[in-house]
Enzyme design. Structure first.
Site, PDB file in Angstrom:
ATOM      1  N   CYS A 150       5.750   5.283 -30.327  1.00 13.07           N
ATOM      2  CA  CYS A 150       7.042   5.677 -30.024  1.00 13.07           C
ATOM      3  C   CYS A 150       8.245   6.005 -31.166  1.00 13.07           C
ATOM      4  O   CYS A 150       8.930   6.991 -30.992  1.00 13.07           O
ATOM      5  CB  CYS A 150       7.632   4.813 -29.117  1.00 13.07           C
ATOM      6  SG  CYS A 150       8.274   3.049 -29.729  1.00 13.07           S
TER       7      CYS A 150
ATOM      8  N   HIS B 148      10.718  -0.827 -28.420  1.00  8.72           N
ATOM      9  CA  HIS B 148      10.401   0.572 -27.911  1.00  8.72           C
ATOM     10  C   HIS B 148      11.584   1.455 -28.062  1.00  8.72           C
ATOM     11  O   HIS B 148      12.581   1.202 -27.721  1.00  8.72           O
ATOM     12  CB  HIS B 148       9.803   0.394 -26.478  1.00  8.72           C
ATOM     13  CG  HIS B 148       9.341   1.917 -25.927  1.00  8.72           C
ATOM     14  ND1 HIS B 148       8.550   2.517 -26.474  1.00  8.72           N
ATOM     15  CD2 HIS B 148      10.061   2.710 -24.730  1.00  8.72           C
ATOM     16  CE1 HIS B 148       8.371   3.685 -25.935  1.00  8.72           C
ATOM     17  NE2 HIS B 148       9.278   3.921 -24.825  1.00  8.72           N
TER      18      HIS B 148
ATOM     19  N   ASP C 224      11.412  10.134 -22.733  1.00  9.81           N
ATOM     20  CA  ASP C 224      10.348   9.097 -23.368  1.00  9.81           C
ATOM     21  C   ASP C 224       9.170   9.852 -23.734  1.00  9.81           C
ATOM     22  O   ASP C 224       8.442  10.017 -22.560  1.00  9.81           O
ATOM     23  CB  ASP C 224      10.542   7.995 -22.730  1.00  9.81           C
ATOM     24  CG  ASP C 224       9.669   6.867 -23.411  1.00  9.81           C
ATOM     25  OD1 ASP C 224       8.867   7.155 -24.413  1.00  9.81           O
ATOM     26  OD2 ASP C 224       9.499   5.790 -22.992  1.00  9.81           O
TER      27      ASP C 224
END
Length: 270
Positions: A69, A107, A122
């Site tokens: 991420c 994250h 995302d």
């Protein structure tokens, strides 16, 4: 290495519009998740993951690798900003494994504002990553090419949920507090070096396919795949996960790959 939109679009096979619109955002989001895989190979190889803009662009675009991420969403955020989208850096607390207590923020995700409406982008949450941005609104079931998502308000946070066929999975909690590069440096270092981090012990890859399918590889648990040799898996990562492994800096040699697989128990020790 400076951001080069043409090279990025070539990496994700994108030839669509570059205008600031919801249609562009959706098209880019899906193209990215179908071209650049989520993967944790560098952690397992004992390499330091650099999350500055230049390093991420070199690894994910120029070298043909994937990432997690802090890399994926960093790159995607920069592309959106370069195109003129209004973006903000956010962080989330991962709940996917049902931790016994509230975890730290580990994250990275991005808020995108379009015509006064907020969306969450995302492209870096593994097998349950968003294939499309979701509108920041409570309770609405939002269908995508790879499943249904929704958002719920919990105290002062938002909770992202995935609606499977037989159960609802809580993915992560986040709020709208802006995050800085130092926050991501800290989170990246923690996830990469914390001894109990599953990324340090388990090979994890995921890549979406345009039609709604996905390729995944998780080397732990009852359903872990079995490979006859390191060479077989080495070829598989290149053929099914769109990975290049030949870059002078970010490439991976078969011998070091084989040694890593033996260490984490994917193949028997020779």
């Amino acid at each position: 290495m400076a951001l080069d939109l043409d090279r990025y679009f070539g990496r994700i096979h994108y030839q669509g519009s570059r205008t600031v619109s919801l249609e562009t955002l959706r098209a880019l989001h899906l193209a990215h998740t179908c071209a650049i895989p989520f993967e944790n190979l560098d952690v397992l190889l004992g390499r330091t993951i650099q999350v500055d803009d230049d390093s991420v662009f070199e690894k994910l675009v120029m070298a043909g690798r994937g990432g997690w991420c802090f890399e994926q969403n960093g790159l995607f955020r920069n592309v959106l900003a370069e195109l003129g989208f209004e973006v903000e850096n956010l962080s989330g607390r991962v709940l996917l494994a049902n931790p016994p207590q509230m975890p730290a923020r580990s994250h990275r995700l991005t808020k995108v504002t379009l015509d006064g409406e907020a969306w969450i982008a995302d492209v870096g949450f593994g097998g349950k990553t968003l294939p499309a941005p979701v509108k920041l609104v409570e309770g609405e079931l939002q269908a995508t090419t790879h499943g249904v998502y929704s958002l719920e308000r919990v105290e002062n946070d938002w909770l992202l949920k995935f609606h499977g066929e037989d159960k609802i999975i809580n993915l992560y909690r986040f709020n709208l507090e802006p995050q800085y590069f130092s926050d991501y440096e800290m989170g990246n270092h923690y996830v990469a070096t914390w001894p109990q981090s599953h990324f340090r012990h388990c090979l994890t890859l995921s890549l979406y396919l345009p039609g709604g399918e996905k390729n995944t590889l998780y080397s732990a648990g009852e359903n872990a795949p079995v490979f006859e040799s390191a060479e077989q898996l080495y070829r598989y990562l290149q053929s099914d996960f769109n990975l290049r492994l030949d870059h002078p800096r970010h490439g991976i040699q078969l011998d070091e790959f084989s040694a890593m697989l033996e260490r984490i128990g994917v193949i028997p020790q020779g």
